[in-house]
Design a protein around this motif. Structure first.
Motif, PDB file in Angstrom:
ATOM      1  N   ILE A 179       0.844  -1.201   0.000  1.00  0.00           N
ATOM      2  CA  ILE A 179       0.000   0.000   0.000  1.00  0.00           C
ATOM      3  C   ILE A 179       0.876   1.246   0.000  1.00  0.00           C
ATOM      4  CG2 ILE A 179      -1.698   1.300   1.360  1.00  0.00           C
ATOM      5  CD1 ILE A 179      -2.675  -1.468   2.384  1.00  0.00           C
ATOM      6  N   ASP A 180       0.440   2.260  -0.727  1.00  0.00           N
ATOM      7  CA  ASP A 180       1.160   3.528  -0.766  1.00  0.00           C
ATOM      8  C   ASP A 180       0.735   4.361   0.439  1.00  0.00           C
ATOM      9  OD1 ASP A 180       2.327   5.952  -1.257  1.00  0.00           O
ATOM     10  OD2 ASP A 180       1.646   6.108  -3.341  1.00  0.00           O
ATOM     11  N   TRP A 181       1.559   4.360   1.465  1.00  0.00           N
ATOM     12  CA  TRP A 181       1.217   5.042   2.709  1.00  0.00           C
ATOM     13  C   TRP A 181       1.401   6.551   2.621  1.00  0.00           C
ATOM     14  CZ3 TRP A 181      -1.709   2.100   5.321  1.00  0.00           C
ATOM     15  CH2 TRP A 181      -1.509   0.711   5.340  1.00  0.00           C
ATOM     16  N   GLN A 182       1.847   7.037   1.476  1.00  0.00           N
ATOM     17  CA  GLN A 182       1.858   8.476   1.255  1.00  0.00           C
ATOM     18  C   GLN A 182       0.466   8.977   0.869  1.00  0.00           C
ATOM     19  OE1 GLN A 182       4.664  10.365   1.892  1.00  0.00           O
ATOM     20  NE2 GLN A 182       5.366   8.361   2.642  1.00  0.00           N
ATOM     21  N   LYS A 183      -0.396   8.047   0.406  1.00  0.00           N
ATOM     22  CA  LYS A 183      -1.741   8.417  -0.025  1.00  0.00           C
ATOM     23  C   LYS A 183      -2.818   7.961   0.959  1.00  0.00           C
ATOM     24  CE  LYS A 183      -0.703   8.250  -4.985  1.00  0.00           C
ATOM     25  NZ  LYS A 183      -1.056   7.594  -6.274  1.00  0.00           N
ATOM     26  N   ILE A 184      -2.542   6.900   1.676  1.00  0.00           N
ATOM     27  CA  ILE A 184      -3.544   6.298   2.554  1.00  0.00           C
ATOM     28  C   ILE A 184      -3.102   6.413   4.008  1.00  0.00           C
ATOM     29  CG2 ILE A 184      -4.718   4.149   3.189  1.00  0.00           C
ATOM     30  CD1 ILE A 184      -5.641   5.134   0.520  1.00  0.00           C
ATOM     31  N   TRP A 185      -4.002   6.899   4.849  1.00  0.00           N
ATOM     32  CA  TRP A 185      -3.724   7.017   6.284  1.00  0.00           C
ATOM     33  C   TRP A 185      -3.948   5.662   6.950  1.00  0.00           C
ATOM     34  CZ3 TRP A 185      -1.085  10.403   8.860  1.00  0.00           C
ATOM     35  CH2 TRP A 185      -1.238  10.554  10.245  1.00  0.00           C
ATOM     36  N   MET A 186      -2.985   5.237   7.743  1.00  0.00           N
ATOM     37  CA  MET A 186      -3.089   3.948   8.408  1.00  0.00           C
ATOM     38  C   MET A 186      -3.865   4.066   9.720  1.00  0.00           C
ATOM     39  SD  MET A 186      -0.109   1.450   9.943  1.00  0.00           S
ATOM     40  CE  MET A 186       0.554   0.973   8.352  1.00  0.00           C
ATOM     41  N   LEU A 187      -4.790   3.135   9.918  1.00  0.00           N
ATOM     42  CA  LEU A 187      -5.490   3.008  11.189  1.00  0.00           C
ATOM     43  C   LEU A 187      -5.107   1.651  11.791  1.00  0.00           C
ATOM     44  CD1 LEU A 187      -7.523   3.873  13.341  1.00  0.00           C
ATOM     45  CD2 LEU A 187      -9.364   3.002  11.861  1.00  0.00           C
ATOM     46  N   PRO A 188      -4.019   1.604  12.558  1.00  0.00           N
ATOM     47  CA  PRO A 188      -3.642   0.333  13.186  1.00  0.00           C
ATOM     48  C   PRO A 188      -4.752  -0.125  14.126  1.00  0.00           C
ATOM     49  CG  PRO A 188      -1.869   1.962  13.373  1.00  0.00           C
ATOM     50  CD  PRO A 188      -3.104   2.691  12.929  1.00  0.00           C
ATOM     51  N   ASN A 189      -5.022  -1.427  14.155  1.00  0.00           N
ATOM     52  CA  ASN A 189      -6.037  -1.913  15.084  1.00  0.00           C
ATOM     53  C   ASN A 189      -5.490  -3.031  15.959  1.00  0.00           C
ATOM     54  OD1 ASN A 189      -6.876  -4.666  14.180  1.00  0.00           O
ATOM     55  ND2 ASN A 189      -7.518  -3.604  12.336  1.00  0.00           N
ATOM     56  N   THR A 190      -6.127  -3.202  17.100  1.00  0.00           N
ATOM     57  CA  THR A 190      -5.648  -4.158  18.102  1.00  0.00           C
ATOM     58  C   THR A 190      -6.415  -5.476  18.016  1.00  0.00           C
ATOM     59  OG1 THR A 190      -7.137  -3.323  19.830  1.00  0.00           O
ATOM     60  CG2 THR A 190      -4.966  -2.279  19.638  1.00  0.00           C
TER      61      THR A 190
END
Length: 274
Positions: free
Chosen positions: A72-83
């Motif tokens: 995934i291009d993390w410059q375009k997509i915001w990451m939502l880490p989940n537990t």
């Protein structure tokens, strides 16, 4: 962040979570896809700007997740880490910290977001309200923007808002069940009383259900299984994107009141009588 052409009214109607602005009100996930190509095509078709990633599965390189961080291009997509996978508050806090470090390693230095899941129930995957509240209190103290996944419990939603959570994420029905919005009345109460965004998460199986949640006044949706497990995930992602938009516009427009009797569409004045 990726830029998607939208009508001016939609560009102005932004979703703000913990000070960060999103123009899409659809959040998607990364699990249950048949392959990375389908995942990438679906993410693109959904128009989403934030996706959730299970920290444990990436950390352990679980089957189907090898190379996910690079896919995934993390410059375009915001990451939502989940537990996901955490059964206790203590475990969720530890995994949330790992998620923050993972986001930093992937170039999102200012990402303090975490989707908080505390789920000890293996059969129905229902979240633990006490453990969720305990973990949320600690993570807020540590500077996290906490997005807690909860049962549609209006009182718990208020408590989580009071301790400083960035959103509340009530389930529509059990994770991956496709049962739709089974907690309609409670979700409506949560929406009416919340001063933070309400994101309906889990159970949505069809675009009609996505639109229904947005028509209630939900601020956003998180949809994974319904897209990833569709026969054509990218087409379903497009449908969910359009449903979220239609539901939001319908909520803003204001539906007509429900009546127990008919009301003529044409005026009675000026009728031809002879």
């Amino acid at each position: 962040m990726q830029t998607i052409d939208r009508p001016i009214s939609q560009r102005e109607d932004a979703l703000v979570i913990a000070g960060r602005t999103f123009h899409s009100r659809l959040i998607t996930g990364t699990g249950k896809y048949r392959n990375f190509d389908q995942m990438r095509a679906s993410i693109d078709a959904s128009g989403c700007e934030m996706i959730t990633v299970a920290v444990r599965r990436v950390q352990t390189q679980a089957p189907g997740h090898e190379g996910l961080a690079e896919a995934i291009d993390w410059q375009k997509i915001w990451m939502l880490p989940n537990t996901a996978g955490c059964q206790t508050a203590e475990d969720a806090i530890r995994v949330a910290r790992l998620g923050r470090e993972m986001a930093k390693l992937l170039g999102q230095e200012d990402n303090n977001f975490v989707k908080l899941e505390v789920i000890p129930d293996a059969k129905y995957l229902l979240p633990d309200p006490i453990g969720t509240l305990e973990a949320a209190e600690q993570l807020v103290k540590e500077g996290f923007a906490v997005l807690p996944y909860i049962n549609a419990d209006p009182l718990l939603a208020q408590r989580l808002e009071a301790v400083g959570c960035a959103t509340v994420m009530p389930l529509g029905s059990p994770i991956g069940s496709g049962q739709g919005i089974r907690n309609l009345a409670n979700i409506q109460i949560i929406i009416e009383n919340a001063n933070i965004p309400v994101i309906v998460d889990a159970g949505i199986g069809a675009p009609s259900e996505a639109a229904q949640a947005m028509e209630l006044g939900a601020d956003a949706l998180l949809i994974n299984t319904a897209i990833a497990q569709a026969h054509q995930p990218d087409l379903m992602a497009t449908a969910m994107r359009q449903a979220a938009t239609a539901g939001r516009l319908a909520y803003q427009a204001g539906r007509i009141p429900v009546k127990a009797y008919a009301s003529a569409s044409s005026p009675l004045t000026g009728r031809i009588t002879s």
